[in-house]
Write a protein that holds these residues in place. Sequence first.
Motif, PDB file in Angstrom:
ATOM      1  N   TYR A  36       0.810  -1.174  -0.137  1.00 54.97           N
ATOM      2  CA  TYR A  36       0.068   0.110   0.059  1.00 54.97           C
ATOM      3  C   TYR A  36       0.851   1.275   0.001  1.00 54.97           C
ATOM      4  N   ASP A  37       0.611   2.083  -0.761  1.00 56.77           N
ATOM      5  CA  ASP A  37       1.421   3.330  -1.008  1.00 56.77           C
ATOM      6  C   ASP A  37       0.708   4.513  -1.551  1.00 56.77           C
ATOM      7  N   LYS A  38       1.603   5.493  -1.845  1.00 58.50           N
ATOM      8  CA  LYS A  38       1.277   6.920  -2.348  1.00 58.50           C
ATOM      9  C   LYS A  38      -0.074   7.438  -1.659  1.00 58.50           C
ATOM     10  N   ARG A  39      -0.390   7.168  -0.444  1.00 60.25           N
ATOM     11  CA  ARG A  39      -1.314   7.984   0.321  1.00 60.25           C
ATOM     12  C   ARG A  39      -0.803   8.762   1.365  1.00 60.25           C
ATOM     13  N   THR A  40      -1.144   9.921   1.234  1.00 57.51           N
ATOM     14  CA  THR A  40      -0.594  11.108   2.310  1.00 57.51           C
ATOM     15  C   THR A  40      -0.542  10.315   3.870  1.00 57.51           C
ATOM     16  N   PRO A  41       0.464  10.587   4.528  1.00 58.48           N
ATOM     17  CA  PRO A  41       0.220  10.433   5.982  1.00 58.48           C
ATOM     18  C   PRO A  41      -0.451  11.053   6.596  1.00 58.48           C
TER      19      PRO A  41
END
Length: 531
Positions: A310-315
């Motif tokens: 899972y990636d490319k989602r803002t923290p």
Amino acid sequence: RSRAFTAGPLPPEGYQITAGSLGGRTAVLLAGADDDGVFYAAQTFAQLAGDRRIAGATVVDHPAMPLRGVVEGFYGKPWTHQERMDQIAFFGSVKLNTYLYAPKDDPYERDRWRDPYPARQARELAELARHAAAHHVRFTYVLSPGKSIGYNDAGDRKALTGKLRFLYDLGIKDFALAFDDVHPLPVWNSAADLARYGTVSEQAAAAAQSDLTNRVQREFADRHPGVRPLQFVPTQYSDLADSPYKKTLRRTLDSRVKVWWTGADVVPTSITSGQARRAADVWGHDVLLWDNYPTNDYDRAAGRLLLAPYDKRTPELGEHLGGLALNPMNQASASKIAEFTGADYAWNPRAYRPADSWRAAAAYLTGGNQQTTRALLVFLDTQHLAPSWSDAPWQPPAPALKARLDAVERSWQAGRKDRAVAALRAEVDALAQAPGRIRGGVTDPGFVTEAKPWLDALTLWAQALRHTCEALELRSNGRSTQATRAFTAAADVAHQASAIRTLPGATRPQGTVKIADGVLDTFIQRAPQLT
């Protein structure tokens, strides 16, 4: 008790673990803010004490997002009952707290939404609800009446609440109403709708859906103990434009109802803090992210297992949204890679490291066996590409393999041909050994079954790369005729590998299996030009 060790109360689902000395004896104490927190403390303790030892430590932990889950919301073959049972137990172990039942190809969820389930399926739903409660997972049933309901039809309204009451009696306490995939707008299915709302328009559709949802909230959810406020899947679920449809819902939908949103596209390449903030503003409700990863039910995903982390989602997502749910693949066990890493992200987005979580997910599926974990990571890398809905992929193909093959090519072109061949031979061995080690060492048998076409294809691609390696070695030794034959053999085996197809009926859409496409095939095709 939440004040057992800390100076103040823990947030919901939070927990604390303290290992040390108590009354002169070594002890480990677990405490939680609530029953969920105690359960999660036990999950973390099991991880810490994996080798039956634990160092003196104190852990204080709680989730960043209140809703963390998976939505079985794909098209194609639904998961089996046993797959769902296994998934729910898995969700609890990685601290996911929500499972949404929304398989598009379940007729009783969508096309035959008015009808109660037959006895066997009803028993299975009841068992799933009990199993979910035991693992601290909220079983949420998503009912999709949008294609055929008469919003202002008394009979359909009665049928809707009757279906929900039937499900409630099975032990289900969380519900969503879905009006997705009735594009561009629903049609009126009764004269009563035309009389009340007039000609179909964005405003009229939103008003009808809002009226129906508000009525169900008042007449069903509010009157049944234990039922939380409804969730709502809108017709316009994948953009940020402030349309007449959204304006109407923002103004009229019960403020307690949570709204699902898929991001700025059906399959978003990324989600920024600004987009999340905009979604909350546009909907004017508590917004939840229905993230269409790792689902592979669309044309660009044909022939793929989506196994990148899972990636490319803002923290900062949790600062604007109330939670997220991943929409998985038809392949349940293979979905655990994305689910595991998505669970890590949802629990603590700011500390999330995709690569570290990816390795931990692989170790989870291998029971911690290092050799099998390395083999599984080799395979996962070949399935790293994540296609978007309409644009370029948002996760690259086989990044680790590409870096190593690029290094082989650079060594060859720099005249270090022996080094290039040795490095390529090591790569061949890793690819060739991976399928056997995965089949023998992955602890989830479902993963091996689901991945069979890809493992078979990887075996052939490794053979093709071995022929390529032999050809380059022969060429470096001046044996050009034999090298040409080896290159031809590589092309023949690559052709066989590229013809392997997905299992019939196992996924939608069907297609030829992809293995590190754009990387492995490209290197094999280009190798004969290396001189």
